[in-house]
Design a protein around this motif. Sequence first.
Motif, PDB file in Angstrom:
ATOM      1  N   LEU A  75       0.845  -1.188   0.000  1.00 61.73           N
ATOM      2  CA  LEU A  75       0.000   0.000   0.000  1.00 61.73           C
ATOM      3  C   LEU A  75       0.883   1.242   0.000  1.00 61.73           C
ATOM      4  O   LEU A  75       2.046   1.192   0.397  1.00 61.73           O
ATOM      5  CB  LEU A  75      -0.891   0.005   1.249  1.00 61.73           C
ATOM      6  N   THR A  76       0.331   2.355  -0.458  1.00 63.61           N
ATOM      7  CA  THR A  76       1.028   3.645  -0.441  1.00 63.61           C
ATOM      8  C   THR A  76       0.250   4.586   0.463  1.00 63.61           C
ATOM      9  O   THR A  76      -0.978   4.639   0.375  1.00 63.61           O
ATOM     10  CB  THR A  76       1.086   4.244  -1.867  1.00 63.61           C
ATOM     11  N   THR A  77       0.961   5.319   1.339  1.00 60.09           N
ATOM     12  CA  THR A  77       0.251   6.222   2.244  1.00 60.09           C
ATOM     13  C   THR A  77       0.584   7.683   1.931  1.00 60.09           C
ATOM     14  O   THR A  77       1.594   7.980   1.286  1.00 60.09           O
ATOM     15  CB  THR A  77       0.638   5.973   3.721  1.00 60.09           C
ATOM     16  N   LYS A  78      -0.280   8.560   2.425  1.00 56.45           N
ATOM     17  CA  LYS A  78      -0.066   9.995   2.253  1.00 56.45           C
ATOM     18  C   LYS A  78       1.250  10.428   2.913  1.00 56.45           C
ATOM     19  O   LYS A  78       1.963  11.278   2.390  1.00 56.45           O
ATOM     20  CB  LYS A  78      -1.255  10.755   2.862  1.00 56.45           C
ATOM     21  N   GLU A  79       1.556   9.824   4.065  1.00 58.79           N
ATOM     22  CA  GLU A  79       2.791  10.166   4.777  1.00 58.79           C
ATOM     23  C   GLU A  79       4.002   9.887   3.884  1.00 58.79           C
ATOM     24  O   GLU A  79       4.941  10.675   3.831  1.00 58.79           O
ATOM     25  CB  GLU A  79       2.916   9.374   6.088  1.00 58.79           C
ATOM     26  N   GLU A  80       3.981   8.760   3.191  1.00 57.16           N
ATOM     27  CA  GLU A  80       5.101   8.425   2.290  1.00 57.16           C
ATOM     28  C   GLU A  80       5.256   9.487   1.201  1.00 57.16           C
ATOM     29  O   GLU A  80       6.369   9.845   0.831  1.00 57.16           O
ATOM     30  CB  GLU A  80       4.863   7.063   1.630  1.00 57.16           C
ATOM     31  N   LEU A  81       4.115   9.971   0.666  1.00 58.38           N
ATOM     32  CA  LEU A  81       4.188  10.986  -0.394  1.00 58.38           C
ATOM     33  C   LEU A  81       4.763  12.292   0.164  1.00 58.38           C
ATOM     34  O   LEU A  81       5.543  12.976  -0.501  1.00 58.38           O
ATOM     35  CB  LEU A  81       2.817  11.242  -1.021  1.00 58.38           C
TER      36      LEU A  81
END
Length: 456
Positions: A75-81
């Motif tokens: 999964l990709t999270t907003k924090e990573e972005l």
Amino acid sequence: MQLGSGFGHMPSRNYLNRKIETATFKEIQELQEAKLARQLDYLLSRSLFYREKFQAAGIRRRDFRRLKDVARFPLTTKEELRESQAAAPPLGKHIACRLEDVIRVHSSTGTTGRPSFIGLTRRDARMWTALTARSFYTQGVRKTDIVIHAAGLTLFVGGLPAKDAIESLGAMFVPIGTGASEKALMAIQLLGATAMHCTPSYATYFAEWVRRQAHLEPRALGLKKFFCGGEPGAGIPAVRTKLQEDWGARVTEGLGNADMAPIIFSECPQQSGMHGNGQEYVLVEIIDPETEEALPIERGVSGELVYTSLERECVPLLRFRTRDRVTVLDTSCPCGRTSFKLRCIGRTDDMLIVLGVNVFPSAVRDVVSSFHPRTTGEIQIILEQPGPKVAPPLKVVAECGGEGGDWNALKTEIEREIKAVLTVSASVDLVAAGTLPRHEMKGQLLKRAYESRAAG
Ligand SMILES: [Zn+2]
């Protein structure tokens, strides 16, 4: 049948793209499978962010064979972005095109102050226009409409992309923006506007403003359609009923995501939940937010929305966690669209937990609104401590309607109904109509009392 060419079809009466909107589940699956395979190839050749992510997760391109294999990918999270953008300014390690190919940036409304940018290539922008136009068309925007845009216009993804989409349908776009009720009223009257695009909070606020400032009944203005979005509300039955009575208009809602596309889901005139409108652009999953497991898309299933872009150049996102909590309302519709329908019940960030029970502020408003006209539907939940855990009873302030009546009886009835519907105990304080603060853009259903104490 050319399913892939989603753009440029002549509008038929009910659908902007009949082939996609009425395609079978199998046809959509095959199309998404082929497109996701291409998007993964693109990610691996162009995105450092995803190459590193796949490596860390021990997953390889050849692990994707069938559409269901997407669940094996991380999964990709907003924090990573956010971290990616801070580490590699200006747009982040996750952008997968050359900066010179970016023709526009938007940003998401972060709570942390620093804007989080979303870049678009020319092709990305065209895709957003096609998807957003289809979402508006589903809601009933037609060439003959004169649409007042009473929402953000600048960096906001619901601003210029809404303009592009509405204009692409041949309708008239009237860019009013926010905090400009006088201009909005004048434009409605002088142009004979037929429709309005705004948040449900603004639709509510503007009705009160028209009565108070212009001494007019909102329905006398002749608006026939309200396209609401930006927050849950317009899909809550009691809220919708009140708005429709006030305005004499059909109210439908849409749902998008700043990082994925301006509007992805929207309601057809059946008003029974939002259809997915961009099956060839965005793959939709619903996951259990705790276990992160993908859930079957069936009536009654609730979870967090997860999006995967299927043909994006600048910000191709894989399994992006939206933090939006949704419930699947149905998998078929009399309108003939074959995409499932959902309602968004709130964002994970707003969720409260009372003795282990998840409570969304919009669900509390839903219960209080159902007492209309004895209540106005305006509420505030008072938090004495930072959430999400709240010790019972949940403190709710609710406005009485203009009807008068027995406040004590009403208080007891609302408390009982909250207990019955949401299975948590609440203590309701009633106040007179017009007491609670009104918000033009988005409603603030939570009042963090501990913050004002700390500040004062
Ligand atoms: Zn429908």
